[in-house]
Design a protein around this motif. Structure first.
Motif, PDB file in Angstrom:
ATOM      1  N   GLU A 119       0.731  -1.246  -0.049  1.00 11.18           N
ATOM      2  CA  GLU A 119       0.037   0.069  -0.148  1.00 11.18           C
ATOM      3  C   GLU A 119       0.884   1.371  -0.016  1.00 11.18           C
ATOM      4  O   GLU A 119       0.714   2.194  -0.572  1.00 11.18           O
ATOM      5  CB  GLU A 119      -0.852   0.024   1.287  1.00 11.18           C
ATOM      6  CG  GLU A 119      -1.824  -1.388   1.245  1.00 11.18           C
ATOM      7  CD  GLU A 119      -2.738  -0.879   0.441  1.00 11.18           C
ATOM      8  OE1 GLU A 119      -2.988   0.046  -0.393  1.00 11.18           O
ATOM      9  OE2 GLU A 119      -4.012  -1.928   0.283  1.00 11.18           O
ATOM     10  N   HIS A 158       2.090   1.922  -3.428  1.00 12.80           N
ATOM     11  CA  HIS A 158       1.175   2.348  -4.351  1.00 12.80           C
ATOM     12  C   HIS A 158       1.127   3.754  -3.995  1.00 12.80           C
ATOM     13  O   HIS A 158       0.428   4.639  -4.992  1.00 12.80           O
ATOM     14  CB  HIS A 158       0.117   1.442  -4.315  1.00 12.80           C
ATOM     15  CG  HIS A 158       0.202   0.184  -5.298  1.00 12.80           C
ATOM     16  ND1 HIS A 158      -0.114  -0.757  -4.750  1.00 12.80           N
ATOM     17  CD2 HIS A 158       0.315   0.109  -6.525  1.00 12.80           C
ATOM     18  CE1 HIS A 158      -0.241  -1.577  -5.677  1.00 12.80           C
ATOM     19  NE2 HIS A 158       0.364  -1.242  -6.908  1.00 12.80           N
ATOM     20  N   GLY A 159       1.397   4.335  -2.848  1.00 14.96           N
ATOM     21  CA  GLY A 159       0.673   5.558  -2.416  1.00 14.96           C
ATOM     22  C   GLY A 159      -0.614   5.590  -1.850  1.00 14.96           C
ATOM     23  O   GLY A 159      -1.138   6.477  -1.572  1.00 14.96           O
ATOM     24  N   THR A 160      -1.328   4.330  -1.955  1.00 15.39           N
ATOM     25  CA  THR A 160      -2.644   4.254  -1.425  1.00 15.39           C
ATOM     26  C   THR A 160      -2.894   4.203   0.205  1.00 15.39           C
ATOM     27  O   THR A 160      -3.761   4.550   0.740  1.00 15.39           O
ATOM     28  CB  THR A 160      -3.125   2.968  -1.934  1.00 15.39           C
ATOM     29  OG1 THR A 160      -2.346   1.980  -1.980  1.00 15.39           O
ATOM     30  CG2 THR A 160      -3.674   3.302  -3.555  1.00 15.39           C
ATOM     31  N   ARG A 187      -1.715   6.184   2.376  1.00 10.65           N
ATOM     32  CA  ARG A 187      -2.277   7.496   2.868  1.00 10.65           C
ATOM     33  C   ARG A 187      -3.587   7.982   2.680  1.00 10.65           C
ATOM     34  O   ARG A 187      -4.215   8.512   3.594  1.00 10.65           O
ATOM     35  CB  ARG A 187      -1.168   8.656   2.284  1.00 10.65           C
ATOM     36  CG  ARG A 187      -1.163   8.906   0.707  1.00 10.65           C
ATOM     37  CD  ARG A 187      -0.623  10.161   0.339  1.00 10.65           C
ATOM     38  NE  ARG A 187      -0.516  10.354  -1.116  1.00 10.65           N
ATOM     39  CZ  ARG A 187       0.204   9.943  -2.118  1.00 10.65           C
ATOM     40  NH1 ARG A 187       1.225   9.265  -1.735  1.00 10.65           N
ATOM     41  NH2 ARG A 187      -0.055  10.331  -3.309  1.00 10.65           N
ATOM     42  N   TYR A 188      -4.320   7.385   1.544  1.00 12.53           N
ATOM     43  CA  TYR A 188      -5.605   7.722   1.193  1.00 12.53           C
ATOM     44  C   TYR A 188      -6.318   6.666   2.428  1.00 12.53           C
ATOM     45  O   TYR A 188      -7.435   7.016   2.685  1.00 12.53           O
ATOM     46  CB  TYR A 188      -5.823   7.371  -0.047  1.00 12.53           C
ATOM     47  CG  TYR A 188      -5.344   8.478  -1.197  1.00 12.53           C
ATOM     48  CD1 TYR A 188      -6.057   9.772  -0.859  1.00 12.53           C
ATOM     49  CD2 TYR A 188      -4.465   8.588  -1.839  1.00 12.53           C
ATOM     50  CE1 TYR A 188      -5.681  11.005  -1.821  1.00 12.53           C
ATOM     51  CE2 TYR A 188      -3.993   9.500  -2.299  1.00 12.53           C
ATOM     52  CZ  TYR A 188      -4.691  10.957  -2.486  1.00 12.53           C
ATOM     53  OH  TYR A 188      -4.134  11.978  -3.136  1.00 12.53           O
ATOM     54  N   LEU A 189      -5.921   5.388   2.362  1.00 14.32           N
ATOM     55  CA  LEU A 189      -6.512   4.415   3.355  1.00 14.32           C
ATOM     56  C   LEU A 189      -6.597   4.983   4.721  1.00 14.32           C
ATOM     57  O   LEU A 189      -7.841   5.083   5.165  1.00 14.32           O
ATOM     58  CB  LEU A 189      -5.963   3.110   3.432  1.00 14.32           C
ATOM     59  CG  LEU A 189      -6.086   2.405   2.079  1.00 14.32           C
ATOM     60  CD1 LEU A 189      -5.305   1.124   2.188  1.00 14.32           C
ATOM     61  CD2 LEU A 189      -7.688   2.006   1.842  1.00 14.32           C
ATOM     62  N   LEU A 190      -5.650   5.815   5.038  1.00 12.10           N
ATOM     63  CA  LEU A 190      -5.441   6.273   6.554  1.00 12.10           C
ATOM     64  C   LEU A 190      -6.379   7.412   6.682  1.00 12.10           C
ATOM     65  O   LEU A 190      -6.858   8.079   7.519  1.00 12.10           O
ATOM     66  CB  LEU A 190      -3.932   6.524   6.889  1.00 12.10           C
ATOM     67  CG  LEU A 190      -3.256   5.482   7.014  1.00 12.10           C
ATOM     68  CD1 LEU A 190      -1.750   5.408   7.588  1.00 12.10           C
ATOM     69  CD2 LEU A 190      -4.056   4.282   8.200  1.00 12.10           C
ATOM     70  N   LYS A 206      -5.357  -6.515   7.375  1.00  9.40           N
ATOM     71  CA  LYS A 206      -4.212  -6.903   6.499  1.00  9.40           C
ATOM     72  C   LYS A 206      -3.890  -8.351   7.155  1.00  9.40           C
ATOM     73  O   LYS A 206      -3.388  -9.254   6.276  1.00  9.40           O
ATOM     74  CB  LYS A 206      -3.001  -6.099   6.496  1.00  9.40           C
ATOM     75  CG  LYS A 206      -3.500  -4.519   5.765  1.00  9.40           C
ATOM     76  CD  LYS A 206      -3.509  -5.279   4.234  1.00  9.40           C
ATOM     77  CE  LYS A 206      -3.674  -3.987   3.344  1.00  9.40           C
ATOM     78  NZ  LYS A 206      -3.566  -4.354   1.920  1.00  9.40           N
ATOM     79  N   SER A 255       4.712   8.201   2.325  1.00 11.34           N
ATOM     80  CA  SER A 255       4.810   7.763   0.991  1.00 11.34           C
ATOM     81  C   SER A 255       3.609   8.394   0.371  1.00 11.34           C
ATOM     82  O   SER A 255       2.754   8.446   0.868  1.00 11.34           O
ATOM     83  CB  SER A 255       4.764   6.205   1.157  1.00 11.34           C
ATOM     84  OG  SER A 255       3.790   5.435   1.691  1.00 11.34           O
TER      85      SER A 255
END
Lengths: 250, 323
Positions: free
Chosen positions: A70, A73-75, A77-80, A93, A250
């Protein structure tokens, strides 16, 4: 990856079927000599062959990718920011990694049973204790063996989860986890380090023989569960303490 | 300065916010005050600490010292209550390249425990529609252009009704049409009462859509206020187009102005510029004085300072930007 795992017993079955001579007793991996008499043994052979490297490798990939993938991918930060919640994300996870461990072991067993029954005769199995059990009973025993193997891998998955929180490069986390799996097995083979052996997460990996006796001896199952549980507590705890306060850049 | 407003009316408030990475201070004691309902431009050259500030604001990174309040609550302590009300685009969009646009948004929406799964499909479609991506919703993100990814990132910020939108470089990689659409999107969101916090280094952008702005330089906040306030700090200039540059310069000096060296135009004439302090000389009297001295005036204008002048004055020129 599950397909690659399922290919292991298929390869073994095809090799035995297509070769002209049967493997003699004691030749090749365990149970191989029984395969041509009873196809169900393909599942056991596949399992034994996969345990040292192939299963830990796939589990390392799945567990190493959890958080680092994650982040890569940089994702993350968006999940958090969604907010997923850090503890919840870790729990989800790890749960996914646990499901993968069980699915990996079960897919080797299932593919073994299917290809074995397709290419060879299937019949009652003689256990290590000398008793003979029916086909249905042996399928149940195979399922137990798969569960045992899946359980064996949970400690490794927890280690992978922890390593995955340390880096933003998923391949690094995967490789480090796989290396640890191999190192643990090497240490387990050095008689000089006997005091260490009961503490290695790979110590019980091949210890499912007790499930092939009549009556079933649950001692190794329990010992393995206890050991893996310890690894889960320690490394999920480490992953939590690392991830809960980590700056996500990230 | 908007800092004088009572705390309850601030959508974002930071007090002495500092973030250090080892020996490097990325954000150095900044006091931001973003009023509710404003469109707030967060300006600064690359590397001035804008994104780090945003990360700390959203609880992705911990502040070394100082306090952050978002929507009236302390961060990161109230993160769970605050973040569902905040939509964010952080340092560019990021997606799973092997999933479609719709699948990506659904996955992020699932991550938010407050988002209802019953309305998920409708909300995802609505967000995609709002950024004009409905036609590419089923395509894998791998096949998206940079601009499409940027829009998908904005759609992700709009999955739920938000009280605050944090958009980090929202027009990055967008073509002129896309930029206009984002501008009108931000305006319509602001009209609905959403506070929009836009970080950017595109000053024209900020000047057009923002009501308030703050300027960062090397981790410090060097200016903050309404856009008009910021602009007013800079001096207006008079601009005289004439072939008689020497005479014009003399006249301007006599009137107490300090003309800059003239520079020639393409049409054979030249332009003389001089800073005009507030209300010292009436512009019309300058023209009268020029004409009385026989200066051939071809053009005359009073230019108020742009945000860009102010920005450059605060953060340095060209590549010499303070790092």
């Amino acid at each position: 990856m599950l397909a690659a795992l399922a290919a292991v017993p298929v390869l073994i079955a095809l090799a035995v079927r297509l070769s002209s001579r049967d493997p003699g007793p004691g030749q090749g991996p365990p149970f191989l000599d029984r395969v041509s008499q009873n196809g169900l043994f393909i599942a056991l052979t596949g399992m034994v062959v996969s345990i040292p490297l192939f299963l830990p490798l796939t589990v390392s990939v799945a567990a190493g990718d959890t958080i680092a993938g994650e982040a890569g991918h940089g994702t993350l930060r968006y999940l958090l920011a969604a907010p997923a919640g850090r503890v919840r994300l870790l729990a989800v996870k790890y749960a996914a990694a646990v499901v993968f461990c069980l699915a990996a072991a079960l897919s080797v067993a299932t593919a073994g049973v299917l290809i074995g029954s397709a290419l060879f005769d299937v019949g009652p199995i003689t256990l290590l204790s000398g008793d003979t059990i029916s086909v249905g009973e042996s399928l149940l025993r195979l399922f137990l063996v798969a569960c045992y193997v899946g359980l064996s891998l949970l400690g490794l998955a927890a280690i992978g989860l922890f390593i995955s929180t340390l880096t933003e490069v998923p391949v690094g986390a995967m490789a480090a986890t796989a290396v640890l799996a191999v190192v643990s097995q090497i240490l387990d083979n050095l008689p000089q380090l006997e005091w260490l052996h009961p503490w290695l997460f790979s110590h019980h990996w091949l210890g499912f023989a007790d499930l092939l006796r009549q009556p079933i001896s649950w001692d190794s199952f329990a010992a393995n569960g206890l050991l893996q549980g310890g690894y889960i507590v320690v490394f999920c705890g480490l992953a939590y303490s690392r991830f809960a306060t980590k700056d996500v850049l990230s | 300065m908007s800092g004088a407003l009572p705390a309850t009316e601030l959508a974002i408030e930071t007090t002495g916010l500092t973030k250090r990475f080892g020996h490097q201070t990325a954000v150095d004691g900044i006091d931001l005050a973003v009023p509710h309902g404003s469109v707030f431009g967060f300006l600064g050259p690359n590397g001035s600490g804008k994104t780090t500030t945003i990360r700390v604001m959203l609880g992705l990174a911990a502040a070394t010292s100082g306090y952050v309040r978002v929507l009236g609550q302390d961060m990161p302590a109230s993160l769970r209550d605050v973040l569902p009300r905040v939509g964010a685009l952080i340092e560019g969009p990021a997606f799973y390249p092997f999933l479609s646009g719709t699948a990506n948004l659904q996955r992020f929406d699932t991550a938010d425990r407050h988002a209802s799964s019953a309305t998920r499909r409708a909300r995802v479609n609505q967000a995609l529609d709002r950024v004009g991506l409905s036609h590419a919703a089923g395509k894998k993100v791998r096949a998206y252009s940079l601009g499409m990814k940027q829009r998908l990132g904005i759609a992700n910020a709009l999955l739920m009704p938000r009280e605050l939108l944090v958009l980090d470089e929202p027009t990055n990689g967008l073509d002129p049409q896309g930029t206009r659409e984002v501008r009108s999107l931000v305006r319509s969101l602001a009209a609905e009462g959403t506070t929009v916090f836009v970080s950017s280094h595109l000053l024209a952008e900020v000047e057009q859509i923002c009501t308030h702005a703050a300027v960062m330089s090397a981790g410090k906040l060097v200016a903050q206020g309404t856009v008009d306030e910021l602009r007013r700090v800079g001096l207006a200039h008079v601009k005289v187009q004439t072939p008689d540059t020497e005479d014009a310069g003399r006249v301007l000096q006599r009137l107490g102005l300090a003309p800059e060296p003239p520079h020639s135009n393409n049409d054979g004439g030249s332009t003389v510029r001089a800073p005009l302090a507030d209300h010292t000389v009436a512009p019309e009297s300058i023209v009268a004085a020029l004409v009385a001295e026989g200066v051939r005036v071809r053009g005359f204008a009073v230019e108020s300072s742009s945000l860009e002048d102010r920005f450059v004055a605060l953060t340095g020129e060209g590549f010499d930007v303070v790092q």
